[in-house]
Design a protein around this motif. Sequence first.
Motif, PDB file in Angstrom:
ATOM      1  N   ALA A  78     -20.465   7.652 -16.875  1.00  6.80           N
ATOM      2  CA  ALA A  78     -19.909   6.626 -16.102  1.00  6.80           C
ATOM      3  C   ALA A  78     -18.311   6.467 -16.410  1.00  6.80           C
ATOM      4  O   ALA A  78     -17.928   7.076 -17.138  1.00  6.80           O
ATOM      5  N   ASP A  79     -17.891   5.982 -15.226  1.00  3.88           N
ATOM      6  CA  ASP A  79     -16.494   5.739 -15.192  1.00  3.88           C
ATOM      7  C   ASP A  79     -16.255   4.587 -13.955  1.00  3.88           C
ATOM      8  O   ASP A  79     -17.115   4.291 -13.032  1.00  3.88           O
ATOM      9  N   GLN A  80     -14.745   4.154 -14.270  1.00  6.55           N
ATOM     10  CA  GLN A  80     -14.465   3.009 -13.507  1.00  6.55           C
ATOM     11  C   GLN A  80     -13.260   3.134 -13.006  1.00  6.55           C
ATOM     12  O   GLN A  80     -12.344   3.554 -13.709  1.00  6.55           O
ATOM     13  N   THR A  81     -12.784   3.030 -11.711  1.00  2.00           N
ATOM     14  CA  THR A  81     -11.571   2.955 -11.241  1.00  2.00           C
ATOM     15  C   THR A  81     -11.144   1.551 -10.676  1.00  2.00           C
ATOM     16  O   THR A  81     -12.083   0.983 -10.096  1.00  2.00           O
ATOM     17  N   LEU A  82      -9.738   1.316 -10.961  1.00  2.00           N
ATOM     18  CA  LEU A  82      -9.511   0.008 -10.380  1.00  2.00           C
ATOM     19  C   LEU A  82      -8.364   0.311  -9.155  1.00  2.00           C
ATOM     20  O   LEU A  82      -7.473   1.029  -9.598  1.00  2.00           O
ATOM     21  N   ALA A  83      -8.574  -0.405  -8.013  1.00  2.00           N
ATOM     22  CA  ALA A  83      -7.680  -0.054  -7.055  1.00  2.00           C
ATOM     23  C   ALA A  83      -6.953  -1.637  -6.420  1.00  2.00           C
ATOM     24  O   ALA A  83      -8.172  -2.427  -6.081  1.00  2.00           O
ATOM     25  N   LEU A  84      -5.997  -1.593  -6.182  1.00  2.00           N
ATOM     26  CA  LEU A  84      -5.435  -2.653  -5.392  1.00  2.00           C
ATOM     27  C   LEU A  84      -4.794  -2.093  -3.906  1.00  2.00           C
ATOM     28  O   LEU A  84      -3.805  -1.553  -4.140  1.00  2.00           O
ATOM     29  N   GLY A  85      -5.393  -2.196  -3.113  1.00  2.00           N
ATOM     30  CA  GLY A  85      -5.071  -1.497  -1.859  1.00  2.00           C
ATOM     31  C   GLY A  85      -5.091  -0.025  -1.981  1.00  2.00           C
ATOM     32  O   GLY A  85      -6.108   0.611  -2.539  1.00  2.00           O
ATOM     33  N   ASP A  86      -4.108   0.751  -1.876  1.00  2.00           N
ATOM     34  CA  ASP A  86      -3.927   2.145  -2.090  1.00  2.00           C
ATOM     35  C   ASP A  86      -3.442   2.266  -3.491  1.00  2.00           C
ATOM     36  O   ASP A  86      -3.312   3.670  -3.829  1.00  2.00           O
ATOM     37  N   ARG A  87      -2.966   1.524  -4.195  1.00  2.00           N
ATOM     38  CA  ARG A  87      -2.606   1.708  -5.631  1.00  2.00           C
ATOM     39  C   ARG A  87      -3.695   1.959  -6.662  1.00  2.00           C
ATOM     40  O   ARG A  87      -4.623   0.885  -6.707  1.00  2.00           O
ATOM     41  N   MET A  88      -3.681   2.595  -7.363  1.00  2.00           N
ATOM     42  CA  MET A  88      -4.779   2.917  -8.490  1.00  2.00           C
ATOM     43  C   MET A  88      -4.174   2.509  -9.866  1.00  2.00           C
ATOM     44  O   MET A  88      -2.987   2.929 -10.145  1.00  2.00           O
ATOM     45  N   PHE A  89      -5.076   1.885 -10.618  1.00  2.00           N
ATOM     46  CA  PHE A  89      -4.485   1.523 -12.146  1.00  2.00           C
ATOM     47  C   PHE A  89      -5.334   2.351 -13.062  1.00  2.00           C
ATOM     48  O   PHE A  89      -6.473   2.644 -12.858  1.00  2.00           O
ATOM     49  N   ASN A  90      -4.504   2.515 -14.233  1.00  2.00           N
ATOM     50  CA  ASN A  90      -5.427   3.252 -15.431  1.00  2.00           C
ATOM     51  C   ASN A  90      -5.261   2.380 -16.488  1.00  2.00           C
ATOM     52  O   ASN A  90      -4.705   1.229 -16.408  1.00  2.00           O
ATOM     53  N   LYS A  91      -5.790   2.691 -17.818  1.00  2.00           N
ATOM     54  CA  LYS A  91      -5.820   1.798 -18.818  1.00  2.00           C
ATOM     55  C   LYS A  91      -4.185   1.714 -19.128  1.00  2.00           C
ATOM     56  O   LYS A  91      -3.514   2.613 -19.094  1.00  2.00           O
ATOM     57  N   PRO A  92      -3.831   0.686 -19.553  1.00  2.00           N
ATOM     58  CA  PRO A  92      -2.359   0.387 -19.770  1.00  2.00           C
ATOM     59  C   PRO A  92      -1.918   0.896 -21.295  1.00  2.00           C
ATOM     60  O   PRO A  92      -2.812   1.150 -22.053  1.00  2.00           O
ATOM     61  N   ALA A  93      -0.796   1.769 -21.305  1.00  2.00           N
ATOM     62  CA  ALA A  93      -0.200   2.517 -22.517  1.00  2.00           C
ATOM     63  C   ALA A  93       0.048   1.394 -23.673  1.00  2.00           C
ATOM     64  O   ALA A  93       0.040   1.903 -24.638  1.00  2.00           O
ATOM     65  N   GLY A  94       0.419   0.053 -23.092  1.00  2.00           N
ATOM     66  CA  GLY A  94       0.951  -0.550 -24.462  1.00  2.00           C
ATOM     67  C   GLY A  94       0.828  -2.086 -23.524  1.00  2.00           C
ATOM     68  O   GLY A  94       0.639  -2.458 -22.453  1.00  2.00           O
ATOM     69  N   ARG A  95       1.222  -2.920 -24.397  1.00  2.44           N
ATOM     70  CA  ARG A  95       1.326  -4.283 -24.011  1.00  2.44           C
ATOM     71  C   ARG A  95       2.449  -4.588 -22.926  1.00  2.44           C
ATOM     72  O   ARG A  95       2.353  -5.381 -21.959  1.00  2.44           O
TER      73      ARG A  95
END
Length: 202
Positions: A78-95
Amino acid sequence: MTLWRGDLPLVLASQSSARRALLDNAGLACLAEPADIDERAIQNESGLFAPYEIALHLAQAKALAVSAKRRGHHVVGADQTLALGDRMFNKPAGRDQAAQQLLALAGRTHALHSAVVVARDGEVVFSHVAVAWMSMRPLSEADVSAYLEEAGAAVITSVGAYQLEGLGVHLFDRIDGDHFTILGLPLLPLLAFFRDARLLAL
C-alpha cells in the motif's frame, strides 16, 4: 481467530501500524514485512507525475519486492500520496518542514490518493486506488505551533504532518472519503477481492 483462509499467512509489505491494525481489526491476522526499497528513487525513476499513478506504482513495488521473498503468500502493498493541486507532499523531514506543510494546506482542500496492491509469486493479482478529499480549516502560525507541540514526533511519520486517527482530526472542517482510504489502505475493495478469491471465511 482469523477469517483468512489462504494456504499460507497473509503478508503486509509495510511497517505501518495503522494499516496492520486495519487488517487485524477486520479479522485478517497477518505477518508484517516492510519492503526494503528506496521509494523516492523508484518514484523519480518512474517518470510518473499523477499522484494516483505514483501511489499505485509504489504500492506495487512494495508488494512485488516482498512477494519475491515470500513465495506462495498473498502480499499486500500500500502507498499514499498527498496532492494540493499540482504540488505533491512527502513525509516532513522534521518539525520545521511539518509546520511549512501545514501552513500550505491550511484553509484549502487537498487529495489523499491511497493505493493497495496484492501480489503472489511475483505477479500483481489485484490493484485499486481510492481518493479522499480533505478540507483543512484555516490555521494561524500559533495554531500550527500548538498542534505540533501536542502531537510530538508522530507528525513526521505521516504525509501532510497529521494523523486523522489522532490529534490531526482537529485540523479539519470537512472530509469527503472513507476512513480506510484516509488511513492509507482502501479496505473494502481489498476485502471484496479476497472474498471473490475465496480467501475469507466470511
